[in-house]
Scaffold this motif. Structure first.
Motif, PDB file in Angstrom:
ATOM      1  N   GLY A 148       0.944  -1.283  -0.078  1.00  0.00           N
ATOM      2  CA  GLY A 148       0.048  -0.004   0.089  1.00  0.00           C
ATOM      3  C   GLY A 148       0.789   1.253   0.108  1.00  0.00           C
ATOM      4  N   SER A 149       0.231   2.485   0.293  1.00  0.00           N
ATOM      5  CA  SER A 149       0.837   3.748   0.394  1.00  0.00           C
ATOM      6  C   SER A 149       0.650   4.269   1.411  1.00  0.00           C
ATOM      7  N   SER A 150       1.786   4.733   2.203  1.00  0.00           N
ATOM      8  CA  SER A 150       1.650   5.452   3.390  1.00  0.00           C
ATOM      9  C   SER A 150       0.870   6.740   3.362  1.00  0.00           C
ATOM     10  N   LEU A 151       0.175   7.041   2.161  1.00  0.00           N
ATOM     11  CA  LEU A 151      -0.289   8.285   1.916  1.00  0.00           C
ATOM     12  C   LEU A 151      -1.876   7.934   2.137  1.00  0.00           C
ATOM     13  N   ILE A 152      -2.417   6.867   1.820  1.00  0.00           N
ATOM     14  CA  ILE A 152      -3.725   6.334   1.708  1.00  0.00           C
ATOM     15  C   ILE A 152      -4.050   5.192   2.758  1.00  0.00           C
ATOM     16  N   GLY A 153      -5.195   5.515   3.532  1.00  0.00           N
ATOM     17  CA  GLY A 153      -5.698   4.528   4.527  1.00  0.00           C
ATOM     18  C   GLY A 153      -6.338   3.208   3.791  1.00  0.00           C
ATOM     19  N   GLN A 154      -6.066   2.377   4.713  1.00  0.00           N
ATOM     20  CA  GLN A 154      -6.904   0.852   4.411  1.00  0.00           C
ATOM     21  C   GLN A 154      -7.569   0.210   5.437  1.00  0.00           C
ATOM     22  N   ARG A 155      -8.772  -0.589   5.058  1.00  0.00           N
ATOM     23  CA  ARG A 155      -9.403  -1.192   6.088  1.00  0.00           C
ATOM     24  C   ARG A 155      -8.812  -2.386   6.398  1.00  0.00           C
ATOM     25  N   TYR A 156      -8.994  -3.161   7.501  1.00  0.00           N
ATOM     26  CA  TYR A 156      -8.222  -4.331   7.974  1.00  0.00           C
ATOM     27  C   TYR A 156      -9.592  -5.185   8.474  1.00  0.00           C
ATOM     28  N   ASP A 157     -10.224  -6.054   7.564  1.00  0.00           N
ATOM     29  CA  ASP A 157     -11.371  -6.840   7.889  1.00  0.00           C
ATOM     30  C   ASP A 157     -11.095  -8.129   7.635  1.00  0.00           C
ATOM     31  N   LYS A 158     -12.153  -9.024   8.415  1.00  0.00           N
ATOM     32  CA  LYS A 158     -11.980 -10.565   7.897  1.00  0.00           C
ATOM     33  C   LYS A 158     -13.178 -11.053   7.717  1.00  0.00           C
ATOM     34  N   GLY A 159     -13.974 -10.221   6.704  1.00  0.00           N
ATOM     35  CA  GLY A 159     -15.206 -10.599   6.203  1.00  0.00           C
ATOM     36  C   GLY A 159     -16.279  -9.846   6.292  1.00  0.00           C
ATOM     37  N   LYS A 160     -17.864 -10.164   5.957  1.00  0.00           N
ATOM     38  CA  LYS A 160     -18.628  -9.507   6.229  1.00  0.00           C
ATOM     39  C   LYS A 160     -19.851 -10.309   7.261  1.00  0.00           C
ATOM     40  N   ASP A 161     -20.654  -9.334   7.869  1.00  0.00           N
ATOM     41  CA  ASP A 161     -21.629 -10.005   8.673  1.00  0.00           C
ATOM     42  C   ASP A 161     -22.861 -10.135   7.664  1.00  0.00           C
ATOM     43  N   LYS A 162     -24.058 -10.418   8.189  1.00  0.00           N
ATOM     44  CA  LYS A 162     -25.039 -11.010   7.454  1.00  0.00           C
ATOM     45  C   LYS A 162     -25.886  -9.884   6.837  1.00  0.00           C
ATOM     46  N   GLN A 163     -25.603  -8.509   7.382  1.00  0.00           N
ATOM     47  CA  GLN A 163     -26.088  -7.503   6.721  1.00  0.00           C
ATOM     48  C   GLN A 163     -25.084  -6.963   5.812  1.00  0.00           C
ATOM     49  N   GLY A 164     -24.141  -7.570   5.590  1.00  0.00           N
ATOM     50  CA  GLY A 164     -23.157  -7.157   4.395  1.00  0.00           C
ATOM     51  C   GLY A 164     -22.176  -6.070   4.854  1.00  0.00           C
ATOM     52  N   ASN A 165     -22.182  -6.059   6.251  1.00  0.00           N
ATOM     53  CA  ASN A 165     -21.244  -4.676   6.837  1.00  0.00           C
ATOM     54  C   ASN A 165     -19.967  -5.403   6.946  1.00  0.00           C
ATOM     55  N   PRO A 166     -18.760  -4.825   6.740  1.00  0.00           N
ATOM     56  CA  PRO A 166     -17.368  -5.347   6.829  1.00  0.00           C
ATOM     57  C   PRO A 166     -17.300  -5.555   8.428  1.00  0.00           C
ATOM     58  N   VAL A 167     -16.494  -6.748   8.728  1.00  0.00           N
ATOM     59  CA  VAL A 167     -16.313  -7.034  10.117  1.00  0.00           C
ATOM     60  C   VAL A 167     -14.502  -6.793  10.425  1.00  0.00           C
ATOM     61  N   PRO A 168     -14.313  -5.864  11.250  1.00  0.00           N
ATOM     62  CA  PRO A 168     -12.795  -5.711  11.492  1.00  0.00           C
ATOM     63  C   PRO A 168     -12.072  -6.881  12.024  1.00  0.00           C
ATOM     64  N   ASP A 169     -10.841  -6.960  11.418  1.00  0.00           N
ATOM     65  CA  ASP A 169     -10.102  -8.109  11.940  1.00  0.00           C
ATOM     66  C   ASP A 169      -9.149  -7.302  13.126  1.00  0.00           C
ATOM     67  N   LEU A 170      -9.540  -7.864  14.518  1.00  0.00           N
ATOM     68  CA  LEU A 170      -8.758  -7.227  15.541  1.00  0.00           C
ATOM     69  C   LEU A 170      -7.250  -7.636  15.792  1.00  0.00           C
ATOM     70  N   LYS A 171      -6.936  -8.459  14.942  1.00  0.00           N
ATOM     71  CA  LYS A 171      -5.427  -8.715  14.904  1.00  0.00           C
ATOM     72  C   LYS A 171      -4.683  -7.369  14.328  1.00  0.00           C
ATOM     73  N   TYR A 172      -5.407  -6.593  13.792  1.00  0.00           N
ATOM     74  CA  TYR A 172      -4.655  -5.431  13.105  1.00  0.00           C
ATOM     75  C   TYR A 172      -5.204  -4.226  13.899  1.00  0.00           C
ATOM     76  N   PHE A 173      -4.355  -3.205  13.848  1.00  0.00           N
ATOM     77  CA  PHE A 173      -4.963  -1.951  14.243  1.00  0.00           C
ATOM     78  C   PHE A 173      -5.870  -1.278  13.403  1.00  0.00           C
ATOM     79  N   GLN A 174      -7.068  -0.743  13.739  1.00  0.00           N
ATOM     80  CA  GLN A 174      -7.997  -0.172  12.754  1.00  0.00           C
ATOM     81  C   GLN A 174      -7.830   1.429  12.613  1.00  0.00           C
ATOM     82  N   PRO A 175      -8.247   1.507  11.171  1.00  0.00           N
ATOM     83  CA  PRO A 175      -8.235   3.051  11.011  1.00  0.00           C
ATOM     84  C   PRO A 175      -9.170   3.840  11.329  1.00  0.00           C
ATOM     85  N   ARG A 176      -9.234   4.995  11.015  1.00  0.00           N
ATOM     86  CA  ARG A 176     -10.435   5.827  11.107  1.00  0.00           C
ATOM     87  C   ARG A 176     -11.836   5.199  10.532  1.00  0.00           C
TER      88      ARG A 176
END
Length: 221
Positions: free
Chosen positions: A62-90
């Protein structure tokens, strides 16, 4: 007839001058100048000139200038589920997901921009309250201790940094998820905390991608 000939010659002379100017400016502005600027940029600061790439184990993640998500999939509503092994962005709807265990060779960005919702907008107020509750419950802290950047997005929606307070808040949970000593992960946060630019501009910050790359190296080491 003489006047007509003079008019034709003047027109031809003007067209020739214009064509020569066009060719000269094309070479100078379209070839020489870009080559010079590119050469100086590559020689003086190649990292920034090439997009401030961040690499892990020989791969650009990636680029240090652009953020990224850290997910491990999606829930039943289709929302991303954060992967708590990683620090999460804003929070931001614009961030693409870093899907392959911290290595995402292709940026998955969606949109850039703020929500443009006012501070009294009921949808924004509801979203902030929900985010604050999630952060407090997930990381085991009182809601009053949740930093503002943990529940609000940046103007661009692609902010690569979080506050040191938000990074420290996540450290113990990240350490637990990775089976690492909590004090070592906290120290990692401090090592990746940058101060104000030139000592007085902006606020201290932590680059999430760089921190997570270091975290993966620590976990694998």
């Amino acid at each position: 007839m003489t006047a007509v000939n003079n008019s034709v010659r003047n027109t031809a002379r003007l067209m020739g001058a214009g064509l020569r100017a066009l060719l000269v400016l094309t070479v100078v502005c379209g070839v020489l100048y870009p080559l010079a600027v590119t050469g100086v940029a590559q020689a003086a600061f190649p990292g920034r000139a090439n997009g401030s790439d961040v690499s892990s184990h020989g791969k650009v993640v990636g680029s240090s200038l652009i953020g990224q998500r850290y997910d491990k999939g999606k829930d039943k509503q289709g929302n991303p589920v954060p992967d708590l092994k990683y620090f999460q962005p804003r929070p931001s709807a614009g961030l693409g997901s870093n899907r392959a265990n911290g290595v995402n060779p292709r940026y998955d960005l969606q949109v850039s921009g703020a929500s443009n919702l006012g501070a009294t907008n009921t949808d924004l107020v509801k979203a902030v309250k929900e985010r604050k509750q999630w952060v407090a419950e997930t990381y085991g802290v009182p809601a009053s201790k949740v930093p503002a950047d943990a529940v609000t997005s940046s103007g661009s929606g692609l902010d690569p940094d979080i506050s040191p307070a938000y990074a420290r808040l996540q450290a113990d949970r990240v350490a637990k998820e990775n089976h690492l000593p909590a004090d070592r992960v906290r120290r990692l946060v401090e090592e990746h905390t940058d101060g104000r630019t030139l000592g007085f501009m902006g606020e201290p910050r932590v680059n999430v991608l760089e921190l997570n790359v270091a975290l993966r190296g620590l976990a694998r080491g």
